[in-house]
Design an enzyme around this catalytic site. Structure first.
Site, PDB file in Angstrom:
ATOM      1  N   GLY A  36       0.830  -1.210   0.000  1.00  0.00           N
ATOM      2  CA  GLY A  36       0.000   0.000   0.000  1.00  0.00           C
ATOM      3  C   GLY A  36       0.857   1.250   0.000  1.00  0.00           C
ATOM      4  O   GLY A  36       1.313   1.686   1.051  1.00  0.00           O
ATOM      5  N   ALA A  73       0.264   4.477  -0.708  1.00  0.00           N
ATOM      6  CA  ALA A  73      -0.287   5.840  -0.613  1.00  0.00           C
ATOM      7  C   ALA A  73       0.654   6.634   0.292  1.00  0.00           C
ATOM      8  O   ALA A  73       1.708   6.138   0.704  1.00  0.00           O
ATOM      9  CB  ALA A  73      -1.713   5.798  -0.066  1.00  0.00           C
ATOM     10  N   SER A 104      -0.788   7.103  14.161  1.00  0.00           N
ATOM     11  CA  SER A 104      -1.285   8.478  14.124  1.00  0.00           C
ATOM     12  C   SER A 104      -0.151   9.468  13.923  1.00  0.00           C
ATOM     13  O   SER A 104       0.962   9.262  14.392  1.00  0.00           O
ATOM     14  CB  SER A 104      -2.009   8.826  15.430  1.00  0.00           C
ATOM     15  N   ASN A 125      -8.892   9.090  17.840  1.00  0.00           N
ATOM     16  CA  ASN A 125      -9.507   9.875  16.775  1.00  0.00           C
ATOM     17  C   ASN A 125     -10.772  10.583  17.263  1.00  0.00           C
ATOM     18  O   ASN A 125     -11.053  11.719  16.869  1.00  0.00           O
ATOM     19  CB  ASN A 125      -9.838   8.987  15.568  1.00  0.00           C
ATOM     20  N   ARG A 137     -20.094  18.358  12.930  1.00  0.00           N
ATOM     21  CA  ARG A 137     -19.712  18.191  11.515  1.00  0.00           C
ATOM     22  C   ARG A 137     -20.941  17.918  10.652  1.00  0.00           C
ATOM     23  O   ARG A 137     -21.045  18.413   9.521  1.00  0.00           O
ATOM     24  CB  ARG A 137     -18.691  17.058  11.378  1.00  0.00           C
TER      25      ARG A 137
END
Length: 487
Positions: free
Chosen positions: A12, A14, A131, A190, A291
């Site tokens: 991966g 990214a 994180s 989070n 939000r």
């Protein structure tokens, strides 16, 4: 490609995956990489990883063949089905004792399932929270690993080498616990991040709309706040954001950004888990709903033309006092948010049978991650003093600050009501504080209502806990009562 020469494989490429690979390379680990879009592998090797000892693989077979035993493969792919698909492709090439690591934001129940399924096949599985965003991944993230404990010694050196370090050199990475514990702790991280951001935004709007302050004035306030109790990454970047000017017209960049917030779901997961466990994690809930409300932009624009608010302003001589009240409200509300987050961790550990080190979690969050702050050191100290602390608010430091600052916290919210500025997170934090410190809440009336319309029974103040009673409130009801259960 050299057979069995690499310390770890990563799938991966990214931004997060690439930066973790480069970080591992910097610390002397040889990494093999693979990506489903194979052209990305060559692109990475020829550009970002040029001149490193990173090796590119063009198939999963090549990747596995390049790894030392036990083979360690880290997945940095999208959470959900993609993780399961990658595991299915990997398993036929692995043998007993090999390790798969999921470094994405997976839901902890998925990690619970994967640990059990792979354990039955003799393959060890780690679900780890990572994180710090792209910068953290590159130069030192906070890493929260959980899963099969037998796998930890085989990845510990790599993870602790690449993790952020606190002042004394301690890495912001340690074993969290069994099954999905690592991903659960990352999820709560989070959720707290959602809360911190909402609180900062409420302080920003309260000062901006209440005092009519410019972005430059707000920059000065947040930069000053970052020198004291509120010293944190999020306050620091807020000050930077407020100073940034648009290249087109040299106006504040922040004023040009549309006020509709996105989210990726981890805050929502935290709130759902809190509801499942019956924990009043109200502030993160309000942050998620904040939000959602921001996303109703068109409706809000229409409503602003129909629904009226007050026209209240602070006298200029009171500005300095008001800024301090808002600062204290922000600090107190932040304490409530973290206390609620730790209540959730404590209850989840009890429910799942995890042995979570609460002080250790605060240490893991001290550096590298988005919520890193001076404040977390106080949480670590609280749990060092009392590992069995039932709630952070009962620690001397936290209770001392709340008792000293609560009058100003209340004044800030009263001003917000006067201005018509929404402060859902500030307000719910204070409501929780007042509820938590109340020896008696009005749930006695609520229980009477439930018993009246549904014969749900109640306990009595003058009888032992666990004994349930029913009253025939109207004289017309029968003698049968309903069963009880806990949410």
């Amino acid at each position: 490609m050299q057979k069995e020469s690499c310390d770890i494989g990563l799938i991966g490429l990214a931004v997060m995956g690439q930066n973790l690979v480069l970080n591992m390379n910097d610390h002397g680990f040889k990494v093999a990489v693979f990506n489903r879009t194979v052209s990305k592998v060559d692109d990475f090797i020829n550009n970002e990883a040029k001149g490193t000892q990173v090796i590119g693989a063009h198939s999963i077979e090549d990747l596995i063949a390049s790894l030392k035993r036990p083979r360690r493969v880290m997945l940095m792919v999208k959470a959900g089905d993609t993780v399961d698909q990658m595991i299915q492709q990997l398993v036929p090439h692995l043998e007993k004792g090999d390790i798969i690591i999921d470094g994405g934001n997976s839901l902890f129940t998925d990690t619970n399932r994967r640990v059990d399924e792979l354990n039955r096949k003799g393959i060890q599985y780690i679900g780890t929270g990572v994180s710090g965003g792209e910068e953290g991944a590159r130069h030192g993230p906070s890493i929260m690993p959980g899963g099969n404990p037998e796998a930890w010694p085989h990845v510990k050196d790599i993870f602790q080498a690449i993790a952020a370090k606190v002042e004394d050199g301690t890495p912001c990475c340690d074993w969290v616990g069994e099954q999905g514990a690592g991903h659960y702790v990352k999820m709560v991280h989070n959720g707290i991040e959602y809360g911190d951001m909402q609180l900062i935004c409420e302080a920003y709007q309260l000062l901006k709309d209440g005092l009519g302050l410019s972005a430059d004035e707000l920059h000065e306030i947040f930069a000053e706040w970052n020198k004291g109790e509120l010293d944190s990454y999020l306050i620091e970047i807020t000050a930077e954001i407020l100073s940034k000017k648009s290249e087109e017209d040299n106006q504040p960049m922040v004023d040009k950004i549309l006020d509709t917030a996105g989210q990726k779901g981890t805050g929502k997961w935290t709130v759902i888990s809190a509801l499942d466990l019956g924990m009043p994690v109200t502030l993160i809930g309000e942050a998620v709903f904040g939000r959602c409300l921001s996303a109703l932009k068109d409706e809000r624009v229409a409503a602003s033309k129909v629904l009226h608010g007050p026209s209240h302003r602070i006298d200029s001589q009171d500005k300095k006092v008001f800024v301090e009240e808002v600062r204290r409200a922000l600090y107190c509300s932040k304490m409530i948010s973290y206390a609620q987050g730790y209540m959730l961790l404590r209850q989840a550990a009890k429910e799942q049978g995890w042995n979570l080190n609460m002080g250790g979690i605060a240490l893991m969050w001290r550096g590298g991650c988005i919520i890193r702050s001076r404040f977390l050191g106080k949480i670590k100290e609280a749990y060092e003093k009392n590992p069995n602390l039932t709630n952070l608010l009962l620690d001397d430091f936290f209770s001392g600050v709340l008792n000293e600052y609560q009058a100003d916290w209340r004044k800030a919210i009263i001003h917000a009501i006067g201005f018509g500025v929404p402060t859902p997170a500030f307000s719910t934090a204070l409501a929780f504080y007042d509820g938590y410190r109340s020896e008696r809440l009005p749930a006695n009336l609520l229980q009477a209502q439930r018993d009246f319309f549904g014969a749900h029974t109640y306990e009595r103040v003058d009888k032992p806990r666990g004994q349930f009673f029913h009253t025939n409130w109207t004289g017309r009801g029968g003698r049968v009562s309903s069963g009880t259960y806990n949410a």
